[in-house]
Design an enzyme around this catalytic site. Structure first.
Site, PDB file in Angstrom:
ATOM      1  N   LYS A  31      -7.893   6.216 -19.367  1.00  0.00           N
ATOM      2  CA  LYS A  31      -8.332   6.766 -20.733  1.00  0.00           C
ATOM      3  C   LYS A  31      -7.063   6.778 -21.815  1.00  0.00           C
ATOM      4  O   LYS A  31      -6.488   5.680 -22.104  1.00  0.00           O
ATOM      5  CB  LYS A  31      -8.912   8.076 -20.687  1.00  0.00           C
ATOM      6  CG  LYS A  31     -10.088   8.493 -19.509  1.00  0.00           C
ATOM      7  CD  LYS A  31     -11.509   7.612 -19.801  1.00  0.00           C
ATOM      8  CE  LYS A  31     -12.228   7.535 -18.570  1.00  0.00           C
ATOM      9  NZ  LYS A  31     -12.582   8.659 -17.715  1.00  0.00           N
TER      10      LYS A  31
ATOM     11  N   ARG B 102       0.729  -1.274   0.072  1.00  0.00           N
ATOM     12  CA  ARG B 102       0.210  -0.083  -0.146  1.00  0.00           C
ATOM     13  C   ARG B 102       0.959   1.461  -0.036  1.00  0.00           C
ATOM     14  O   ARG B 102       0.593   2.190  -0.699  1.00  0.00           O
ATOM     15  CB  ARG B 102      -1.159   0.040   1.367  1.00  0.00           C
ATOM     16  CG  ARG B 102      -1.635   1.312   1.498  1.00  0.00           C
ATOM     17  CD  ARG B 102      -2.864   1.377   2.220  1.00  0.00           C
ATOM     18  NE  ARG B 102      -2.741   0.319   3.425  1.00  0.00           N
ATOM     19  CZ  ARG B 102      -2.218   0.896   4.506  1.00  0.00           C
ATOM     20  NH1 ARG B 102      -1.435   1.967   4.684  1.00  0.00           N
ATOM     21  NH2 ARG B 102      -2.159  -0.270   5.459  1.00  0.00           N
TER      22      ARG B 102
ATOM     23  N   TYR C 129     -16.245  16.822 -15.349  1.00  0.00           N
ATOM     24  CA  TYR C 129     -16.762  15.469 -15.637  1.00  0.00           C
ATOM     25  C   TYR C 129     -17.626  15.045 -14.462  1.00  0.00           C
ATOM     26  O   TYR C 129     -17.543  15.289 -13.543  1.00  0.00           O
ATOM     27  CB  TYR C 129     -15.317  14.482 -15.295  1.00  0.00           C
ATOM     28  CG  TYR C 129     -15.752  12.921 -15.292  1.00  0.00           C
ATOM     29  CD1 TYR C 129     -15.932  12.203 -16.518  1.00  0.00           C
ATOM     30  CD2 TYR C 129     -15.643  12.220 -14.074  1.00  0.00           C
ATOM     31  CE1 TYR C 129     -16.149  10.853 -16.263  1.00  0.00           C
ATOM     32  CE2 TYR C 129     -15.686  10.862 -13.986  1.00  0.00           C
ATOM     33  CZ  TYR C 129     -15.853  10.262 -15.289  1.00  0.00           C
ATOM     34  OH  TYR C 129     -16.067   8.734 -15.242  1.00  0.00           O
TER      35      TYR C 129
ATOM     36  N   ASP D 108      -7.336  18.703 -14.387  1.00  0.00           N
ATOM     37  CA  ASP D 108      -7.774  17.456 -14.679  1.00  0.00           C
ATOM     38  C   ASP D 108      -7.280  17.271 -16.215  1.00  0.00           C
ATOM     39  O   ASP D 108      -7.872  18.019 -17.121  1.00  0.00           O
ATOM     40  CB  ASP D 108      -9.180  17.095 -14.796  1.00  0.00           C
ATOM     41  CG  ASP D 108      -9.481  15.475 -15.226  1.00  0.00           C
ATOM     42  OD1 ASP D 108      -8.796  15.027 -15.949  1.00  0.00           O
ATOM     43  OD2 ASP D 108     -10.695  15.110 -14.669  1.00  0.00           O
TER      44      ASP D 108
HETATM   45  C1  LIG Z   1     -13.075   8.981 -16.687  1.00  0.00           C
HETATM   46  C2  LIG Z   1     -12.719  10.428 -16.257  1.00  0.00           C
HETATM   47  C3  LIG Z   1     -12.575  10.612 -14.765  1.00  0.00           C
HETATM   48  C4  LIG Z   1     -12.821   9.543 -13.510  1.00  0.00           C
HETATM   49  O1  LIG Z   1     -11.735   8.793 -14.031  1.00  0.00           O
HETATM   50  P1  LIG Z   1     -11.849   7.013 -13.444  1.00  0.00           P
HETATM   51  O2  LIG Z   1     -10.530   6.449 -13.921  1.00  0.00           O
HETATM   52  O3  LIG Z   1     -12.927   6.530 -14.282  1.00  0.00           O
HETATM   53  O4  LIG Z   1     -12.088   7.010 -11.922  1.00  0.00           O
HETATM   54  C5  LIG Z   1     -12.103  11.938 -14.463  1.00  0.00           C
HETATM   55  N1  LIG Z   1     -12.016  13.067 -15.107  1.00  0.00           N
HETATM   56  C6  LIG Z   1     -12.384  12.826 -16.442  1.00  0.00           C
HETATM   57  C7  LIG Z   1     -12.138  13.977 -17.601  1.00  0.00           C
HETATM   58  C8  LIG Z   1     -12.766  11.524 -16.932  1.00  0.00           C
HETATM   59  O5  LIG Z   1     -12.914  11.379 -18.327  1.00  0.00           O
END
Ligand SMILES: *Cc1c(COP(=O)(O)O)cnc(C)c1O
Length: 400
Positions: free
Chosen positions: A216, A67, A119, A191
């Site tokens: 992604k 962890r 998001y 982000d």
């Molecule tokens: C998918 C996404 C998230 C969340 O990420 P996860 O890996 O699904 O928890 C946050 N911000 C954006 C812009 C996203 O596309």
């Protein structure tokens, strides 16, 4: 639990990363990486272990408990720091777990200003989890930078930015926002999931924290859920590392390996995502049965000038509204697509189509959603790296 990072890795991460003055297209492959110390393996082994043998209490090789730290995760964290031009990377079990760790820097009474077409999962985390703990969130259209200061109070601690935004493809001027953050001594988190460091590096534009859903584009193959944070500042890294270890939302070694492998082809994939994205945006905008197309590469996009200055290209995310502008018009097209798959998520090699109002953004109330343009007829495309000819032919038969 004893922290192995305190012992050795943070200083050596800085050294490794900063010693490598490589171009981005080389950093994706080599940044922060070294051959494995055990047998010289070129790819880091998947250290599928929870614990590590000690010769005497505290006598270990930098790792005590997975962890706190795991060598495969460390390899990924170094790569993340390198590609985002930061000093410290932290990997989490999901993008939302990474965002959760950032908000845990705050305390009751603190305020956050976030962009409004954030998001959907971030919105839900902010409103339905953290408001209960007394943290207050304001959602505003941050492409209008001047508006931000109206909401700054003595309690504002964090600005939360996404650019391009999801799914409206608004562009927020990160450098301008960072000046406001610095003036009021507020943290700025970006982000960077949609853009990836191939297109923009927010730390270079003045952000304090870069966040990724590595699920992604960084992973890139739709086979893993993982989140990441990258920072430059050691104190901030220490605080976030404390939260990562104390709250425990870490990713496993196999998932770390998959994202590390994904990052190695990020630059070639992104190049093709951008080429295909451009071809499809230009096809859609000329189509008589398409009402609106949202893509920051268009010269008449309201934030095109900023997009051009802070991004290297415009990416493969496109949203559009078909003629008729009803939910049924959108659903009819989505259901006819054959090369595009109807699915949540984005950023993989395969092209995906989604309906934000009933999928990614369903957790945002309709009135709130429509204020930022997420109408029921909106379709979002994550353009993959297939042959653009096949993608356009597929859209053509579906739009009819
Ligand atoms: C998918 C996404 C998230 C969340 O990420 P996860 O890996 O699904 O928890 C946050 N911000 C954006 C812009 C996203 O596309």
């Amino acid at each position: 639990m004893h922290s192995s990072k305190d012992n050795n890795t943070f200083e050596s991460i800085i050294e490794d990363v900063s010693n490598q003055k490589l171009k981005f297209n080389s950093k994706t492959i080599h940044g922060g990486q070294q051959p494995d110390k055990g047998y010289g393996a070129v790819m880091p082994p998947i250290y599928q272990t929870s614990t590590y043998a000690q010769t005497t209490p505290g006598g270990h090789m930098g790792y005590a408990y997975s962890r706190s730290a795991n060598p495969t995760r460390t390899a990924l964290e170094r790569s993340l720091a390198s590609i985002e031009n930061g000093n410290y990377g932290l990997a989490f079990g999901s993008g939302l777990a990474a965002i959760d760790a950032v908000i845990k820097l705050l305390k009751p009474g603190d305020e956050v200003i976030s962009t409004n077409d954030v998001y959907g999962g971030s919105y839900r985390l902010f409103k339905q989890i953290f408001e209960k703990f007394g943290i207050n969130f304001h959602f505003i259209g941050m492409q209008n930078v001047d508006k931000i200061e109206e909401y700054v109070t003595a309690n504002t601690r964090l600005l939360w930015v996404e650019s391009p935004t999801n799914p409206m493809m608004n562009i927020i001027d990160i450098k301008a926002v960072s000046l406001i953050a610095k003036k009021h001594q507020i943290l700025l988190a970006v982000d960077n999931t949609f853009a990836t460091p191939y297109l923009q590096t927010p730390l270079d534009l003045g952000a304090d924290i870069v966040m990724h859903s590595a699920t992604k584009y960084l992973g890139g193959h739709s086979d893993v859920i993982l989140g990441a944070l990258v920072v430059k500042n050691k104190e901030l890294a220490d605080q976030l590392y404390f939260i990562q270890n104390a709250s425990g939302a870490v990713c496993g070694p196999m998932d770390s390996f998959l994202v590390l492998r994904g990052i190695k082809t990020l630059h070639v994939r992104m190049q093709r995502h951008c080429e295909n994205g451009k071809a499809i945006a230009e096809y859609l905008v000329k189509h008589p049965k398409i009402e609106k197309v949202y893509w920051p590469g268009f010269e008449n996009h309201p934030n095109h000038r900023i997009a051009k200055s802070q991004m290297n290209d415009f990416g493969g995310m496109i949203s559009f509204v078909p003629q008729g502008s009803s939910k049924e018009d959108a659903i009819r097209i989505i259901e006819k697509l054959r090369v595009f798959t109807l699915a949540e998520s984005l950023g993989g090699v395969e092209s995906l189509a989604g309906h934000p109002a009933s999928m990614t953004h369903a957790s945002i109330p309709k009135a709130e959603r429509e204020k930022s343009g997420v109408v029921d007829a909106l379709i979002r495309l994550s353009v993959g790296i297939e042959d653009a000819y096949d993608l356009i032919a597929d859209l053509d038969q579906a739009i009819g």
